[in-house]
Design an enzyme around this catalytic site. Structure first.
Site, PDB file in Angstrom:
ATOM      1  CG  ASP A  15      -1.601   1.260   1.505  1.00 42.52           C
ATOM      2  OD1 ASP A  15      -2.256   1.738   0.565  1.00 42.52           O
ATOM      3  OD2 ASP A  15      -1.515   1.804   2.631  1.00 42.52           O
ATOM      4  CG  ASP A  17      -1.991   7.648   0.489  1.00 40.30           C
ATOM      5  OD1 ASP A  17      -1.184   8.595   0.496  1.00 40.30           O
ATOM      6  OD2 ASP A  17      -2.791   7.436  -0.444  1.00 40.30           O
TER       7      ASP A  17
HETATM    8  C1  XBP Z   1      -5.575   6.018   0.697  1.00 42.58           C
HETATM    9  C2  XBP Z   1      -6.708   6.837   0.335  1.00 42.58           C
HETATM   10  C3  XBP Z   1      -6.501   8.001  -0.550  1.00 42.58           C
HETATM   11  C4  XBP Z   1      -5.684   9.133   0.032  1.00 42.58           C
HETATM   12  C5  XBP Z   1      -5.811  10.367  -0.810  1.00 42.58           C
HETATM   13  O1  XBP Z   1      -6.030   4.723   1.125  1.00 42.58           O
HETATM   14  O2  XBP Z   1      -7.817   6.555   0.721  1.00 42.58           O
HETATM   15  O3  XBP Z   1      -7.763   8.521  -0.830  1.00 42.58           O
HETATM   16  O4  XBP Z   1      -6.147   9.426   1.334  1.00 42.58           O
HETATM   17  O5  XBP Z   1      -5.491  10.131  -2.157  1.00 42.58           O
HETATM   18  P1  XBP Z   1      -5.080   3.437   1.064  1.00 42.58           P
HETATM   19  P2  XBP Z   1      -6.479  10.569  -3.322  1.00 42.58           P
HETATM   20  O6  XBP Z   1      -3.820   3.799   1.786  1.00 42.58           O
HETATM   21  O7  XBP Z   1      -5.853   2.376   1.788  1.00 42.58           O
HETATM   22  O8  XBP Z   1      -4.866   3.088  -0.382  1.00 42.58           O
HETATM   23  O9  XBP Z   1      -6.976  11.954  -3.015  1.00 42.58           O
HETATM   24  O10 XBP Z   1      -5.630  10.525  -4.557  1.00 42.58           O
HETATM   25  O11 XBP Z   1      -7.622   9.592  -3.352  1.00 42.58           O
HETATM   26 MG    MG Z   2      -2.986   3.017   3.514  1.00 50.11          MG
END
Ligand code: XBP
Ligand code: MG
Length: 237
Positions: A15, A17
């Site tokens: 993953d 973020d």
């Molecule tokens: C990450 C997200 C993303 C980020 C923002 O979730 O939910 O929406 O917060 O990025 P994970 P965007 O780590 O579970 O993949 O604004 O590009 O969506």
């Molecule tokens: Mg995440």
């Protein structure tokens, strides 16, 4: 460490973020707030409030759900969310270009070790392609990940398993050959529902979530047990 051509090919799917990078509190949140301000809207997401908002994956959906909470009609919320998210994405790309989205401690070393060991690396993220690619290239180099599947590439976002299924399909491997590394309950659910064993490495926003079904849960990549487990070879269960 086993090589990919030994019995049981080894793939690690990360993953982004909250896992590879520390991006939410001082990155995405700041970009969302700047987009609200630029649009003349009074909304600002505090560090605490953003933790709750993270339950909704995907920035555009996150804004839309928030606007509906502010009594916007669903149609109006959806249109405004799309415009705000486009601006937010441009602003977050700028933060990436300025080097303001760092890797989590221990991650660059882990990636380097896995590469040296011949492990196939991939990414499964809900984030938007327009910032994911430049961020990965800046922090880890252009050809580090064999496949990168983003929220732009799938119809349904985590906790739906689509993004993990797409990674496995593109790599041509089964889930038993892969390990997922996640930071959140939504991400864990996505990985498990695609059949991958999953190690969770928590952060300030996700510590305390329900990680039932995880192979292991750690607080950081520098935990010696985490460092050892993540450098093991398949099969992990
Ligand atoms: C990450 C997200 C993303 C980020 C923002 O979730 O939910 O929406 O917060 O990025 P994970 P965007 O780590 O579970 O993949 O604004 O590009 O969506
Ligand atoms: Mg995440």
């Amino acid at each position: 460490m086993r090589r990919p051509d030994d019995a049981g090919r080894t793939v690690v799917v990360f993953d982004v973020d909250g896992t590879l990078v520390d991006s939410e509190r001082d990155g995405h949140r700041v970009a969302f707030d700047a987009a609200f301000a630029a649009a003349g809207l009074p909304y600002r997401w505090s560090v605490e409030a953003y933790g709750r908002l993270l339950d909704v994956t995907g920035g555009r959906r996150r804004i839309a759900v928030f606007l509906e909470e502010q009594e916007y009609e669903p149609e109006e919320a959806s249109v405004l969310a799309a415009a705000l998210h486009a601006d937010k994405t441009a602003r977050f790309r700028e933060l990436v270009a300025q080097g303001r989205v760092p890797a989590r401690p221990g991650v660059p070393e882990l990636i380097a070790d896995l590469q040296k060991a011949g492990v196939t690396l991939a990414v499964a993220t809900t984030g938007t392609l327009a910032w994911v690619e430049p961020l990965l290239e800046r922090l880890f180099g252009a050809d580090t990940f064999a496949e990168v599947v983003t929220g732009t590439d799938v119809r349904t976002l985590k906790p739906d398993p689509a993004v993990y299924r797409e990674v496995l399909a593109r790599l041509g491997v089964g889930p038993e050959q892969a390990l997922a590394v996640e930071d959140s309950a939504n991400g864990l659910t996505a990985a498990l529902d695609a059949g991958l064993p999953c190690v969770v490495v928590t952060n300030d926003y996700t510590r305390g979530q329900d990680f039932t079904g995880a192979l292991a849960v750690f607080d950081g990549f520098n935990d010696p047990d985490a460092a050892a487990l993540l450098r093991q070879s398949a099969p992990w269960r």
